[in-house]
Design a protein around this motif. Structure first.
Motif, PDB file in Angstrom:
ATOM      1  N   LEU A  29       0.752  -1.243   0.094  1.00  0.00           N
ATOM      2  CA  LEU A  29       0.081   0.152  -0.011  1.00  0.00           C
ATOM      3  C   LEU A  29       0.928   1.324   0.003  1.00  0.00           C
ATOM      4  O   LEU A  29       0.533   2.280  -0.868  1.00  0.00           O
ATOM      5  CB  LEU A  29      -1.036  -0.034   1.201  1.00  0.00           C
ATOM      6  CG  LEU A  29      -2.053  -1.030   1.093  1.00  0.00           C
ATOM      7  CD1 LEU A  29      -2.786  -1.208   2.448  1.00  0.00           C
ATOM      8  CD2 LEU A  29      -3.146  -0.415   0.218  1.00  0.00           C
ATOM      9  N   ARG A  30       1.976   1.143   0.763  1.00  0.00           N
ATOM     10  CA  ARG A  30       2.800   2.345   0.816  1.00  0.00           C
ATOM     11  C   ARG A  30       3.474   2.505  -0.515  1.00  0.00           C
ATOM     12  O   ARG A  30       3.640   3.534  -1.017  1.00  0.00           O
ATOM     13  CB  ARG A  30       3.671   2.395   1.777  1.00  0.00           C
ATOM     14  CG  ARG A  30       3.157   2.516   3.319  1.00  0.00           C
ATOM     15  CD  ARG A  30       4.147   2.379   4.455  1.00  0.00           C
ATOM     16  NE  ARG A  30       3.203   2.619   5.639  1.00  0.00           N
ATOM     17  CZ  ARG A  30       3.410   1.971   6.710  1.00  0.00           C
ATOM     18  NH1 ARG A  30       4.512   1.394   6.939  1.00  0.00           N
ATOM     19  NH2 ARG A  30       2.785   2.593   8.139  1.00  0.00           N
ATOM     20  N   ARG A  31       3.822   1.680  -1.177  1.00  0.00           N
ATOM     21  CA  ARG A  31       4.521   1.235  -2.531  1.00  0.00           C
ATOM     22  C   ARG A  31       3.563   2.166  -3.488  1.00  0.00           C
ATOM     23  O   ARG A  31       3.804   2.752  -4.376  1.00  0.00           O
ATOM     24  CB  ARG A  31       4.971   0.314  -2.997  1.00  0.00           C
ATOM     25  CG  ARG A  31       6.236  -0.351  -2.325  1.00  0.00           C
ATOM     26  CD  ARG A  31       6.648  -1.609  -2.478  1.00  0.00           C
ATOM     27  NE  ARG A  31       7.588  -2.199  -1.763  1.00  0.00           N
ATOM     28  CZ  ARG A  31       8.872  -2.584  -2.088  1.00  0.00           C
ATOM     29  NH1 ARG A  31       9.217  -2.693  -3.449  1.00  0.00           N
ATOM     30  NH2 ARG A  31       9.880  -3.171  -1.172  1.00  0.00           N
ATOM     31  N   LEU A  32       2.178   1.775  -3.444  1.00  0.00           N
ATOM     32  CA  LEU A  32       0.942   2.176  -4.354  1.00  0.00           C
ATOM     33  C   LEU A  32       0.905   3.700  -4.109  1.00  0.00           C
ATOM     34  O   LEU A  32       0.969   4.507  -5.155  1.00  0.00           O
ATOM     35  CB  LEU A  32      -0.498   1.615  -4.036  1.00  0.00           C
ATOM     36  CG  LEU A  32      -0.505   0.196  -4.708  1.00  0.00           C
ATOM     37  CD1 LEU A  32      -1.908  -0.488  -3.992  1.00  0.00           C
ATOM     38  CD2 LEU A  32      -0.581   0.303  -6.205  1.00  0.00           C
ATOM     39  N   ALA A  64      -6.221   1.805   4.754  1.00  0.00           N
ATOM     40  CA  ALA A  64      -5.612   2.764   3.901  1.00  0.00           C
ATOM     41  C   ALA A  64      -6.246   3.872   3.187  1.00  0.00           C
ATOM     42  O   ALA A  64      -6.091   4.917   2.977  1.00  0.00           O
ATOM     43  CB  ALA A  64      -4.647   1.982   2.837  1.00  0.00           C
ATOM     44  N   TYR A  65      -7.554   3.276   2.647  1.00  0.00           N
ATOM     45  CA  TYR A  65      -8.264   4.140   1.889  1.00  0.00           C
ATOM     46  C   TYR A  65      -8.903   5.196   2.701  1.00  0.00           C
ATOM     47  O   TYR A  65      -9.147   6.366   2.424  1.00  0.00           O
ATOM     48  CB  TYR A  65      -9.444   3.206   1.075  1.00  0.00           C
ATOM     49  CG  TYR A  65     -10.200   3.971   0.274  1.00  0.00           C
ATOM     50  CD1 TYR A  65      -9.901   4.269  -1.096  1.00  0.00           C
ATOM     51  CD2 TYR A  65     -11.650   4.211   0.755  1.00  0.00           C
ATOM     52  CE1 TYR A  65     -10.747   5.039  -1.718  1.00  0.00           C
ATOM     53  CE2 TYR A  65     -12.376   4.806  -0.004  1.00  0.00           C
ATOM     54  CZ  TYR A  65     -12.300   5.262  -1.286  1.00  0.00           C
ATOM     55  OH  TYR A  65     -12.985   5.785  -2.130  1.00  0.00           O
ATOM     56  N   ALA A  66      -9.474   4.804   3.811  1.00  0.00           N
ATOM     57  CA  ALA A  66     -10.118   5.647   4.750  1.00  0.00           C
ATOM     58  C   ALA A  66      -9.099   6.605   5.533  1.00  0.00           C
ATOM     59  O   ALA A  66      -9.567   7.367   6.370  1.00  0.00           O
ATOM     60  CB  ALA A  66     -10.990   4.772   5.682  1.00  0.00           C
ATOM     61  N   GLY A  94      -4.208   9.817   9.112  1.00  0.00           N
ATOM     62  CA  GLY A  94      -3.741  11.135   8.587  1.00  0.00           C
ATOM     63  C   GLY A  94      -2.895  11.034   7.296  1.00  0.00           C
ATOM     64  O   GLY A  94      -2.570  12.085   6.710  1.00  0.00           O
ATOM     65  N   ARG A  95      -2.645   9.504   6.855  1.00  0.00           N
ATOM     66  CA  ARG A  95      -1.881   9.493   5.591  1.00  0.00           C
ATOM     67  C   ARG A  95      -2.656   8.341   4.753  1.00  0.00           C
ATOM     68  O   ARG A  95      -2.198   7.306   4.454  1.00  0.00           O
ATOM     69  CB  ARG A  95      -0.545   8.965   5.930  1.00  0.00           C
ATOM     70  CG  ARG A  95       0.357   9.875   6.731  1.00  0.00           C
ATOM     71  CD  ARG A  95       1.517   9.336   7.244  1.00  0.00           C
ATOM     72  NE  ARG A  95       1.558   8.327   8.048  1.00  0.00           N
ATOM     73  CZ  ARG A  95       1.652   6.953   8.081  1.00  0.00           C
ATOM     74  NH1 ARG A  95       1.876   6.728   6.893  1.00  0.00           N
ATOM     75  NH2 ARG A  95       1.405   6.337   8.930  1.00  0.00           N
TER      76      ARG A  95
END
Length: 321
Positions: free
Chosen positions: A69-72, A90-92, A99-100
């Motif tokens: 997810l962080r790579r996306l 991650a989406y929310a 916050g990220r």
């Protein structure tokens, strides 16, 4: 001479156009190469390269869901392995992504992991409400199962006496009665190997959510799915209802719609290499799993494929801009 030069220029232009088309490259984030899930993504990669014209893909070994997810989010991969609960976080912009937020889109779910609450029968625990004060393992230390179980119990107002440890620790503790129950991810619609190990000499049961509890989780925990597991998860185990999360393939929101469509079409229509690489997919209905367990909006290209096959897209999975 002029005719020859014109022909050469035209040929060069055609070659450049063809090369440009063939050179659309995708990088797929997976997991550790020691995982069976890595083998699954190698199979997906082969399907894309063999079946999707104009696309060349490769697989990168990564740290799995959170890393992918962080790579996306950093535009370092185009698609990859994501568990549906963490994909929602991650989406929310919740949990580890508070916050990220990371914008990501669902392509498909390839396996579902029901979270099975396995109890010793002599614990005399018949409902989740009976878990209050009972020595209970919410999942192996540091796992997504542990974190999700604790959130479920908080949401339902249940307070077990938590006992922490590894899978080996908890199997031994349940066998000798130091722990009365534990939550473990199932393998499709079957109990996992460690639960079956316990059941060899210790009679077990599996708890089921009641309707009110299931509705509460659907309303208050959109990061998990509620699933009905049919009779036969193990010998003598009746049908039950529990929470689950899926293991899915999510994509960058900027992936071309046609590319996403062709990839999903190729994967859905070529199950054999996937089953060979990941046996838990035997007889799996990927479209059904995707629409039942997905937690973030579908990529528009994926949604187009499922709609063409006659599926209704749930409101929560409708594509967004």
């Amino acid at each position: 001479m002029k005719t020859l030069l014109t022909a050469m220029v035209a040929s060069a232009a055609m070659l450049a156009a063809a090369t440009s088309h063939a050179d659309e490259r995708l990088l797929i984030g997976s997991t550790s190469s020691s995982s069976s899930h890595y083998s699954y993504f190698v199979a997906v990669n082969q399907i894309i390269n063999n079946q999707v014209e104009g696309i060349s893909s490769s697989v990168a070994e990564t740290g799995a869901t959170v890393d992918n997810l962080r790579r996306l989010g950093r535009d370092q991969i185009d698609m990859g392995l994501v568990t549906t609960n963490t994909g929602y976080h991650a989406y929310a912009g919740e949990e580890d992504f508070e916050g990220r937020p990371v914008d990501n889109r669902l392509l498909w779910v390839y396996t579902v992991a029901p979270q099975n609450t396995v109890m010793r029968q002599d614990a005399e625990v018949e409902t989740f409400a009976d878990l209050n004060g009972v020595r209970f393992n919410p999942g192996i230390t540091g796992s997504a199962t542990e974190k999700t179980t604790e959130a479920v119990m908080r949401t339902l107002g249940i307070q077990p006496d938590y006992v922490r440890g590894s899978t080996t620790d908890m199997v031994d503790a349940m066998k000798d009665g130091r722990v009365m129950g534990s939550v473990k991810s199932g393998v499709g619609e079957r109990l996992d190997g460690s639960s079956m190990d316990i059941a060899t000499f210790t009679p077990i049961s599996v708890l089921s959510l009641d309707q009110e509890q299931a509705d509460t989780l659907r309303s208050e925990m959109p990061d998990v799915a509620i699933v009905d597991v049919p009779e036969g998860a193990a010998e003598g185990i009746p049908a039950y209802t529990t929470w689950a999360f899926g293991v899915a393939v999510h994509a960058h929101p900027d992936m071309d719609d046609e590319t996403a469509y062709q990839i999903v079409k190729a994967v859905m229509e070529n199950p054999e290499p996937q089953v060979n690489a990941f046996a838990a997919m035997q007889d799996a209905d990927m479209a059904k799993m995707t629409l039942e367990v997905g937690t973030v909006p579908l990529h528009a290209g994926a949604a187009r494929y499922f709609e063409e096959q006659g599926y209704d897209i749930p409101d929560a999975l409708q594509p967004v801009q």
